[in-house]
Design a protein around this motif. Structure first.
Motif, mmCIF file in Angstrom:
data_model
loop_
_atom_site.group_PDB
_atom_site.id
_atom_site.type_symbol
_atom_site.label_atom_id
_atom_site.label_comp_id
_atom_site.label_asym_id
_atom_site.label_seq_id
_atom_site.Cartn_x
_atom_site.Cartn_y
_atom_site.Cartn_z
ATOM 1 N N ILE A 147 -11.754 0.811 6.393
ATOM 2 C CA ILE A 147 -10.940 0.982 5.398
ATOM 3 C C ILE A 147 -11.343 2.427 4.146
ATOM 4 O O ILE A 147 -10.273 2.957 3.978
ATOM 5 N N GLY A 206 -5.024 8.133 8.493
ATOM 6 C CA GLY A 206 -5.574 6.740 8.042
ATOM 7 C C GLY A 206 -5.842 5.785 9.132
ATOM 8 O O GLY A 206 -6.935 5.222 9.271
ATOM 9 N N PHE A 253 0.962 -1.274 -0.103
ATOM 10 C CA PHE A 253 -0.016 -0.126 0.053
ATOM 11 C C PHE A 253 0.666 1.198 0.080
ATOM 12 O O PHE A 253 0.437 2.300 -0.871
ATOM 13 N N ALA A 313 -9.033 5.708 3.903
ATOM 14 C CA ALA A 313 -8.891 6.255 2.659
ATOM 15 C C ALA A 313 -9.112 7.827 2.326
ATOM 16 O O ALA A 313 -8.313 8.457 1.951
ATOM 17 N N ILE A 322 -5.164 3.822 3.502
ATOM 18 C CA ILE A 322 -5.474 2.401 3.462
ATOM 19 C C ILE A 322 -4.456 1.598 4.019
ATOM 20 O O ILE A 322 -4.711 0.576 4.977
ATOM 21 N N SER A 323 -3.208 1.932 3.894
ATOM 22 C CA SER A 323 -1.923 1.089 4.914
ATOM 23 C C SER A 323 -2.360 1.185 6.206
ATOM 24 O O SER A 323 -2.188 0.375 6.977
#
Length: 407
Positions: free
Chosen positions: A167, A137, A112, A171, A309-310
């Motif tokens: 998620i 995130g 990611f 994001a 997202i990571s």
């Protein structure tokens, strides 16, 4: 290119115009050369070290204190738990070994962050702020799942709702934070390297103050959020790694899907064409009607979303909460992207190599008497040798040497 052209320029042009197959061969050759140089360094370091026992190699006692064969065996095979023991009948091994889980976990998270850096590179910008985007995130994913949990049922239904919520929240947070330096670059001509570096510090301190002030549980002595509900954890299916491994194959499959999706976006869509053209030939892109400012903001927003997202995956799959000392995966993503030549399809393999080096380095510490500083030298040597051809290739593309650097 004429014979009067300097030899170094012809060499870089040849590297820039190399096919994917040729670049793969160059990378493998660089890896082999790095290992060979590392053998020499380990041997010389062993000669300079003091020890009471000396290793025996092929039946011969060596004057060196370190065995380079054992070192590289631990680096590459120790990273996955020594599967060769099954072949030689000297031990047992299973694909569900905790070291395999550790390797795949690192690879998943690095995919990611590597993709995040690669997307910004393709747009002609350098996103050093992935770590800040990852932090926010992760925080957004943790808070979204904690506060959404009372509104949804538990069990499978809860997982099907809460995991996507986490998620998407990650994001969105990362995307907004990534779009800020994109907007500053587009509308104020601010250097994105400087703004993304500074926003890393802003994100870290903003998250720390917010969590310590409002979201740390009363009974916690650490700066952290509440633990996310069990339904918000990415389930450990379809293969049964142990819960303590903090890895799910579903997370890896999601990473692979994103690799394919980003590669398709860049190579097969009009937006991807605009993004790549803006990065490699901005004058031609402007002449062709590409809206440069919007492309800058959008590409940095996508890059930030991948970083976010990571962070979400770090919370939902690994840690189960936001902590103030999250790993520096955002900076590792820069190395992964460079190793991959900023090619989304190459990011997966580069992340795997980086994960092997990371897990193998830990195995060296347990399985040999080599000092940690020397292990770091060997790991850095491999990264340097493998990344250097791609570095010169990208540099040649920026200097207008050779053909299309995006090939």
């Amino acid at each position: 290119m004429s014979q009067d052209t300097p030899r170094w320029r012809r060499a870089i042009a040849r590297l820039v115009d190399a096919s994917v197959k040729e670049r793969l061969v160059i990378s493998v050759a660089a890896l082999v050369l790095a290992v060979a140089v590392g053998f020499v360094i380990v041997t010389l370091a062993g000669l300079a070290a003091s020890c009471t026992t000396h290793p025996t190699i092929f039946g011969v006692r060596t004057p060196s204190c370190y065995d380079p064969f054992a070192v590289y065996s631990e680096l590459f095979l120790g990273a996955i738990g020594h599967p060769e023991q099954v072949l030689f009948g000297t031990g047992t091994w299973t694909p569900l070994d905790f070291r395999v889980a550790s390797l795949l976990r690192s690879t998943t998270l690095l995919v990611f962050t590597g993709l995040a850096v690669a997307v910004s590179f393709r747009a002609g910008m350098f996103n050093i702020g992935v770590q800040g985007q990852l932090l926010l995130g992760a925080l957004a994913a943790a808070l979204a799942t904690v506060y959404a949990a009372p509104l949804v049922p538990g069990g499978v239904v809860g997982t099907l709702v809460l995991v996507p919520v986490g998620i998407v929240a990650g994001a969105l947070a990362g995307g907004v934070w990534g779009a800020i330096p994109g907007a500053l670059k587009a509308y104020a001509d601010a250097n994105e390297v400087i703004t993304t570096i500074m926003l890393n510090f802003v994100a870290a301190n903003l998250a720390y103050v917010a969590v310590s002030t409002w979201f740390t549980p009363a009974d916690s002595s650490l700066v952290q959020t509440a633990t996310i509900p069990a339904a918000a954890r990415i389930p450990n299916v379809p293969f049964g790694f142990q819960p303590r491994d903090n890895f799910s194959l579903l997370g890896l499959l999601f990473a692979v899907a994103l690799v394919v999706g980003v590669a398709y976006l860049l190579a097969r869509t009009s937006f991807g064409y605009d993004l790549r053209t803006s990065g490699s030939q901005p004058e031609a892109a402007a002449y062709g009607g590409v809206k440069e400012k919007r492309t800058m903001v959008t590409s940095m927003g996508i890059s930030g979303a991948l970083g976010g997202i990571s962070g979400a995956m770090l919370v939902l799959m690994v840690q189960g909460r936001w902590l103030s000392n999250l790993p520096q995966l955002g900076f590792d993503g820069i190395t992964v992207s460079i190793l991959a030549g900023n090619n989304p399809l190459g990011v997966g393999f580069a992340a795997l190599l980086f994960g092997v080096l990371k897990s193998g380095s830990a195995a060296i510490g347990f399985g040999t008497n080599v000092p940690p500083a020397l292990v770091d030298v060997l790991r850095g040597l491999i990264i340097l040798f493998v990344a250097m051809p791609e570095f010169f290739r990208l540099l040649g593309g920026r200097l207008g040497v050779g053909g299309d650097v995006d090939a």
